[in-house]
Design a protein around this motif. Structure first.
Motif, PDB file in Angstrom:
ATOM      1  N   GLY A  35       0.930  -1.306  -0.099  1.00 37.67           N
ATOM      2  CA  GLY A  35       0.111  -0.119   0.034  1.00 37.67           C
ATOM      3  C   GLY A  35       0.926   1.304   0.063  1.00 37.67           C
ATOM      4  N   SER A  36       1.892   1.166   0.827  1.00 42.30           N
ATOM      5  CA  SER A  36       2.842   2.639   0.905  1.00 42.30           C
ATOM      6  C   SER A  36       3.600   2.720  -0.461  1.00 42.30           C
ATOM      7  CB  SER A  36       3.684   2.315   1.836  1.00 42.30           C
ATOM      8  OG  SER A  36       4.813   3.298   2.124  1.00 42.30           O
ATOM      9  N   CYS A  37       4.003   1.526  -1.054  1.00 44.37           N
ATOM     10  CA  CYS A  37       4.670   1.547  -2.314  1.00 44.37           C
ATOM     11  C   CYS A  37       3.651   2.110  -3.444  1.00 44.37           C
ATOM     12  CB  CYS A  37       5.023   0.201  -2.775  1.00 44.37           C
ATOM     13  SG  CYS A  37       6.172   0.064  -4.164  1.00 44.37           S
ATOM     14  N   THR A  42       1.964   6.348  -6.813  1.00 43.35           N
ATOM     15  CA  THR A  42       0.651   7.116  -7.174  1.00 43.35           C
ATOM     16  C   THR A  42       1.264   8.788  -7.102  1.00 43.35           C
ATOM     17  OG1 THR A  42      -0.962   5.549  -6.646  1.00 43.35           O
ATOM     18  CG2 THR A  42      -1.746   7.644  -7.021  1.00 43.35           C
ATOM     19  N   THR A  43       1.919   9.060  -6.071  1.00 41.45           N
ATOM     20  CA  THR A  43       2.240  10.227  -5.671  1.00 41.45           C
ATOM     21  C   THR A  43       3.416  10.815  -6.995  1.00 41.45           C
ATOM     22  OG1 THR A  43       1.921   9.940  -3.445  1.00 41.45           O
ATOM     23  CG2 THR A  43       3.229  11.836  -4.258  1.00 41.45           C
ATOM     24  N   VAL A  44       4.236   9.745  -7.036  1.00 39.81           N
ATOM     25  CA  VAL A  44       5.285  10.074  -8.245  1.00 39.81           C
ATOM     26  C   VAL A  44       4.481  10.312  -9.394  1.00 39.81           C
ATOM     27  CG1 VAL A  44       7.348   9.151  -9.490  1.00 39.81           C
ATOM     28  CG2 VAL A  44       7.095   9.309  -7.088  1.00 39.81           C
ATOM     29  N   GLU A  45       3.929   9.264  -9.688  1.00 34.85           N
ATOM     30  CA  GLU A  45       2.844   9.798 -11.152  1.00 34.85           C
ATOM     31  C   GLU A  45       2.281  10.722 -11.174  1.00 34.85           C
ATOM     32  OE1 GLU A  45       3.423   7.809 -13.895  1.00 34.85           O
ATOM     33  OE2 GLU A  45       4.830   6.716 -12.834  1.00 34.85           O
ATOM     34  N   PHE A  46       1.391  11.293 -10.206  1.00 32.60           N
ATOM     35  CA  PHE A  46       0.634  12.532 -10.115  1.00 32.60           C
ATOM     36  C   PHE A  46       1.731  13.498 -10.310  1.00 32.60           C
ATOM     37  CE2 PHE A  46      -1.173  16.107  -7.624  1.00 32.60           C
ATOM     38  CZ  PHE A  46      -2.235  16.180  -8.218  1.00 32.60           C
TER      39      PHE A  46
END
Length: 116
Positions: A35-37, A42-46
Motif C-alpha cells: 500500500g505504501s509503495c 501514485t504520488t510520483v505519477e501524479f
C-alpha cells in the motif's frame, strides 16, 4: 500415554498457531508495504502528470503568443500589399495619362506644323 499425546497435540497446535500468527503478521506487513509503495508510486505519477500539464500549458501559452504575433505580422503584410497595389494602380493611371498626353501633344504638334 494419552496425556503425552494430548501434550504433543497441544504443542503442535501452539506451534501451528504461532506460525499462522507469524504468517498473518508477515502478510499484514507486506500488505502495508505494498500500500505504501502504491501510494508512493501514485504520488510520483501524479507529480509527473502535474509537471507534464505545466509544460503543456506553457507550450500552449507560447503557441498562442506566436499565433497572435503571426496574425499581427500577416495583417501588416496585407496592409503593405494593399498599399503597394494602390500605388501600382496609381502609377499605371499616371502612365496612361502620360501616354494620352504625349499622343495629344503629338497631334497638336502635327497640326501646328501643317501649313494652312
Amino acid at each position: 500415554m494419552f496425556s503425552q499425546v494430548a501434550i504433543h497435540c497441544r504443542e503442535a497446535t501452539l506451534r501451528h498457531d504461532f506460525k499462522v500468527e507469524q504468517a498473518l503478521n508477515a502478510a499484514t506487513q507486506a500488505s502495508k508495504d505494498l500500500g505504501s509503495c502504491l501510494a508512493d508510486m501514485t504520488t510520483v505519477e501524479f507529480k509527473v502528470s502535474v509537471n507534464v500539464q505545466k509544460r503543456i500549458s506553457a507550450e500552449e501559452r507560447s503557441l498562442r503568443h506566436d499565433v497572435a504575433r503571426f496574425k499581427k505580422q500577416t495583417e501588416q503584410w496585407e496592409k503593405a500589399v494593399g498599399e503597394i497595389d494602390v500605388a501600382l494602380r496609381e502609377l499605371g493611371d499616371v502612365e496612361n495619362l502620360l501616354e494620352v498626353m504625349t499622343k495629344e501633344l503629338g497631334d497638336i504638334k502635327k497640326r501646328l506644323m501643317q501649313p494652312s
